[in-house]
Scaffold this motif. Structure first.
Motif, mmCIF file in Angstrom:
data_model
loop_
_atom_site.group_PDB
_atom_site.id
_atom_site.type_symbol
_atom_site.label_atom_id
_atom_site.label_comp_id
_atom_site.label_asym_id
_atom_site.label_seq_id
_atom_site.Cartn_x
_atom_site.Cartn_y
_atom_site.Cartn_z
ATOM 1 N N UNK A 155 20.044 -50.065 -12.305
ATOM 2 C CA UNK A 155 18.622 -49.779 -12.478
ATOM 3 C C UNK A 155 18.162 -49.020 -11.240
ATOM 4 N N UNK A 156 18.070 -47.693 -11.375
ATOM 5 C CA UNK A 156 17.678 -46.836 -10.252
ATOM 6 C C UNK A 156 16.160 -46.808 -10.161
ATOM 7 N N UNK A 157 15.611 -47.927 -9.704
ATOM 8 C CA UNK A 157 14.157 -48.133 -9.746
ATOM 9 C C UNK A 157 13.848 -49.052 -10.913
ATOM 10 N N UNK A 158 12.610 -49.524 -10.975
ATOM 11 C CA UNK A 158 12.238 -50.448 -12.049
ATOM 12 C C UNK A 158 10.785 -50.219 -12.427
ATOM 13 N N UNK A 159 10.522 -50.260 -13.710
ATOM 14 C CA UNK A 159 9.186 -49.968 -14.228
ATOM 15 C C UNK A 159 8.205 -51.047 -13.794
ATOM 16 N N UNK A 160 7.097 -50.630 -13.191
ATOM 17 C CA UNK A 160 6.078 -51.554 -12.702
ATOM 18 C C UNK A 160 4.711 -51.086 -13.182
ATOM 19 N N UNK A 161 3.962 -51.972 -13.799
ATOM 20 C CA UNK A 161 2.636 -51.615 -14.319
ATOM 21 C C UNK A 161 1.560 -51.943 -13.305
ATOM 22 N N UNK A 176 9.639 -48.965 -7.149
ATOM 23 C CA UNK A 176 8.626 -48.386 -8.025
ATOM 24 C C UNK A 176 8.674 -46.865 -8.027
ATOM 25 N N UNK A 177 8.076 -46.271 -9.020
ATOM 26 C CA UNK A 177 8.145 -44.811 -9.153
ATOM 27 C C UNK A 177 7.527 -44.103 -7.956
ATOM 28 N N UNK A 178 6.343 -44.509 -7.538
ATOM 29 C CA UNK A 178 5.658 -43.814 -6.443
ATOM 30 C C UNK A 178 6.468 -43.900 -5.158
ATOM 31 N N UNK A 179 7.117 -45.047 -4.916
ATOM 32 C CA UNK A 179 7.930 -45.199 -3.704
ATOM 33 C C UNK A 179 9.138 -44.284 -3.739
ATOM 34 N N UNK A 180 9.793 -44.213 -4.877
ATOM 35 C CA UNK A 180 11.003 -43.408 -4.982
ATOM 36 C C UNK A 180 10.723 -41.913 -5.002
ATOM 37 N N UNK A 216 10.054 -34.056 -10.268
ATOM 38 C CA UNK A 216 10.809 -35.292 -10.048
ATOM 39 C C UNK A 216 11.719 -35.563 -11.246
ATOM 40 N N UNK A 217 13.007 -35.290 -11.032
ATOM 41 C CA UNK A 217 14.005 -35.477 -12.086
ATOM 42 C C UNK A 217 15.103 -36.400 -11.551
ATOM 43 N N UNK A 241 11.484 -37.295 0.842
ATOM 44 C CA UNK A 241 12.901 -37.569 1.107
ATOM 45 C C UNK A 241 13.500 -38.642 0.197
ATOM 46 N N UNK A 242 12.715 -39.416 -0.497
ATOM 47 C CA UNK A 242 13.258 -40.518 -1.278
ATOM 48 C C UNK A 242 14.187 -40.056 -2.419
#
Length: 637
Positions: free
Chosen positions: A462-468, A368-372, A412-413, A376-377
């Motif tokens: 998929x470098x991460x995945x969209x989660x609602x 998820x976005x917040x985790x990544x 965050x880019x 350091x992520x």
């Protein structure tokens, strides 16, 4: 429910104008019933020929499905069928091509009175569709496109109504643009809607986001009108949150009325203030709240059990659209679609497309976005993706890549982090193939639907995945159910969240080479994704049958904390199943939990059991999930 704004002034006049126009609009010019079969046959022939020209090898079932869709479109245009009908033709098998072929057939056979609207999510997709029509011989003067994208290469015909009108989803859903619904004072015979049709627009914002934004503005600009409004909004919301604990359906809320001009002024200030504009999360939250205000839809305070927030739900599909064909490959796995009782899913042949040459590599880590974006992520993410790319290139130096990332937000880019890491290990991210294709393509979430031109990429990452979040999903469930009083359960919300993740993964993967179909088989492709839960495999199986899965451990990102517990539960489940006699073909979840001695009040164990049972895969384990239990998998051969 309390109305957010009085039905007076410009808003009331607009509503009255729409209702009056709908009542005065004449019936459409229909396709003659006697012409249904000839039109369907011609359209199917055009579509199949076009698909074969582009390297597809069509199976008998594929041809049948194309023919069936063309016959349905013809029957809708003739008025023999009515309503909203969905066609879940798998990605890459010609949904959009079929729509273009249908219009071309109408033109070639001289059915010049039959007007059609085609709606897509993005202007770019409409431009490609226009090019397809031109390629098939449809004159440019008959094709209309209305959009508001500045600097776009796609021509804009403005308010000039054309026989074949191409519009964005927004213009259909708003219901205020007559181009989408009528032609020369008559209803259009058919609307073709590419991708999922949602019956309502929804918006939401979490309670903690409202509090955080209000606190920031209070400290930064205590006397600013927006700061004062946020303080009052926070006070009113706080008073309603306790009540929402006992009213799961949501309770109506009135925020102070703000003129639209004031909302737009505040949005401009947010974008240009030197301090506020640099805080990407704050800007996103403020815009979400102001969007709720600007929509003028009734507001509700909700408590989903996983969080509180503010939502709005507004029906958007005009009733005048009576004949709608929905082309949506994700329909079989998207729970939100199933909530709309007005949509009829048309049966197509089963397993039209096999994914047996597609390999999926899922790294069990939080994607998820917040985790990544935690400490350091970003660096770890760049290294993780670089390792994948390096290994793929070692096996095939000419391999092309499509990488999905989250959109840039503040500092965050993600795409730039990955590009930088690839350059550090000597990989040229700007390389072009001998066929003049980019070896590395980057897209962001939001671009996973409706975009083609990436099927040269044999590896999709998929470098991460969209989660609602829970609040936005609760709002979407209410909207799709058609009942603003509907009370979604926590289990239903979780199920929809999981299905939306699967939908995003499927659509993103389908931009790559697996999009191309040869005799019922997806072309070979390797899909790498970061997601913590192994249940994704089961969710994707209906739309990616036959794909092989592997779970390599992440090299740089931390493994999911759920992995070990779920694996242990799966092992216990398999041991329990192995004790059943061969003639026992199905078992309920209740019986299994009892045999496994699981505490019915232990929520964590229940969740682990649910994830474990979702990981059952027939060819591997001999059992598969079925309803509220499991069944023995059919033996092949």
């Amino acid at each position: 429910m309390t109305q957010q704004m009085p039905a007076t002034g410009r808003n009331a006049n607009l509503i009255e104008a729409i209702e009056r126009a709908n009542s005065e609009r004449r019936a459409p010019n229909r396709l003659p019933l006697a012409s249904i079969q000839s039109l369907a046959w011609t359209a199917a022939e055009i579509a199949c020929n076009l698909l074969e020209e582009r390297g597809n090898v069509l199976s008998t079932d594929h041809r049948y499905a194309i023919g069936l869709i063309q016959e349905e479109l013809a029957r809708l245009a003739a008025g023999e069928l009515h309503g909203r009908r969905a066609y879940a033709l798998p990605t890459g098998m010609g949904k959009t091509t079929a729509a273009a072929a249908f219009i071309a057939a109408l033109y070639r056979l001289g059915h010049h009175d039959v007007a059609v609207t085609v709606a897509a999510a993005q202007v770019h997709a409409l431009g490609k569709f226009r090019e397809e029509l031109l390629h098939l011989g449809v004159p440019a003067e008959l094709i209309g496109i209305k959009h508001a994208v500045r600097g776009s290469d796609v021509p804009n015909t403005g308010d000039d109504s054309r026989r074949y009108q191409l519009v964005t989803h927004v213009r259909v859903r708003a219901g205020v643009d007559p181009l989408a619904a009528e032609y020369q004072g008559r209803e259009r015979a058919l609307v073709v809607y590419d991708e999922t049709l949602f019956r309502a627009d929804t918006a939401s914002i979490r309670a903690d986001a409202v509090r955080g934004a209000a606190g920031f503005l209070r400290d930064y600009k205590p006397g600013h009108p927006l700061s004062l409004f946020m303080a009052e909004a926070t006070r009113l919301l706080a008073a309603q949150y306790d009540a929402a604990e006992h009213t799961p359906r949501g309770i109506a809320l009135d925020l102070p009325y703000i003129e639209q001009q004031e909302v737009e002024t505040w949005m401009s200030w947010i974008e240009h203030d030197p301090v506020v504009s640099k805080n990407a999360g704050l800007v996103e939250d403020l815009f979400a709240l102001l969007q709720l205000m600007g929509d003028r839809a009734p507001l509700q305070v909700m408590n989903t059990g996983q969080g509180k927030g503010l939502i709005s739900v507004r029906s958007t599909i005009p009733s005048a659209l009576r004949s709608v064909a929905i082309l949506d490959a994700s329909t079989p796995i998207r729970e939100l679609v199933k909530l709309d009782s007005t949509v009829h899913l048309v049966d197509l042949p089963a397993e039209l497309k096999s994914f047996e040459d597609v390999q999926v590599f899922q790294r069990l880590t939080a994607g998820g976005r917040s985790s990544l974006e935690s400490q350091y992520r970003p660096t770890q993410l760049g290294r993780e993706i670089a390792d994948i790319v390096q290994a793929e290139l070692a096996a095939d130096p000419d391999r092309c890549f499509l990488i999905f990332t989250f959109k840039d937000r503040g500092d965050n880019r993600h795409a730039e982090v990955i590009r930088t890491q690839l350059r550090r290990i000597g990989i040229d991210v700007d390389a072009v193939t001998a066929g003049d294709k980019r070896q590395f393509e980057f897209l962001t979430w939001g671009q996973q639907e409706g975009l083609n031109g990436y099927d040269h990429c044999e590896t999709v990452i998929l470098a991460g995945i969209l989660t609602r979040d829970h609040i936005s999903i609760a709002a979407a469930i209410k909207g799709q159910s058609g009942d603003p009083r509907y009370n979604p359960s926590e289990q239903q919300i979780q199920k929809v969240i999981a299905s939306e993740i699967a939908h995003c993964a499927y659509q993103a993967a389908s931009r790559g080479s697996c999009r191309v179909v040869r005799d019922g088989k997806a072309s070979a492709m390797r899909l790498h994704l970061l997601f913590k839960d192994m249940t994704l495999r089961g969710l994707l199986e209906p739309v990616m049958p036959g794909a092989t899965w592997d779970y390599p451990p992440p090299s740089h990102l931390p493994p999911s904390q759920q992995t070990g517990k779920t694996s242990a539960m799966l092992a216990k489940l398999l041991a329990t199943l192995s004790a059943y006699p061969e003639d026992r073909v199905s078992i309920t979840s209740r019986e299994l939990k009892s045999r496994m001695d699981l505490d019915p009040h232990d929520r964590a164990k229940k969740e682990q059991f649910t994830r474990a049972i979702g990981q059952l895969h027939g060819p591997i384990h001999g059992w598969e999930r079925k309803g509220r239990g499991v069944q023995r998998a059919r033996r092949v051969g």
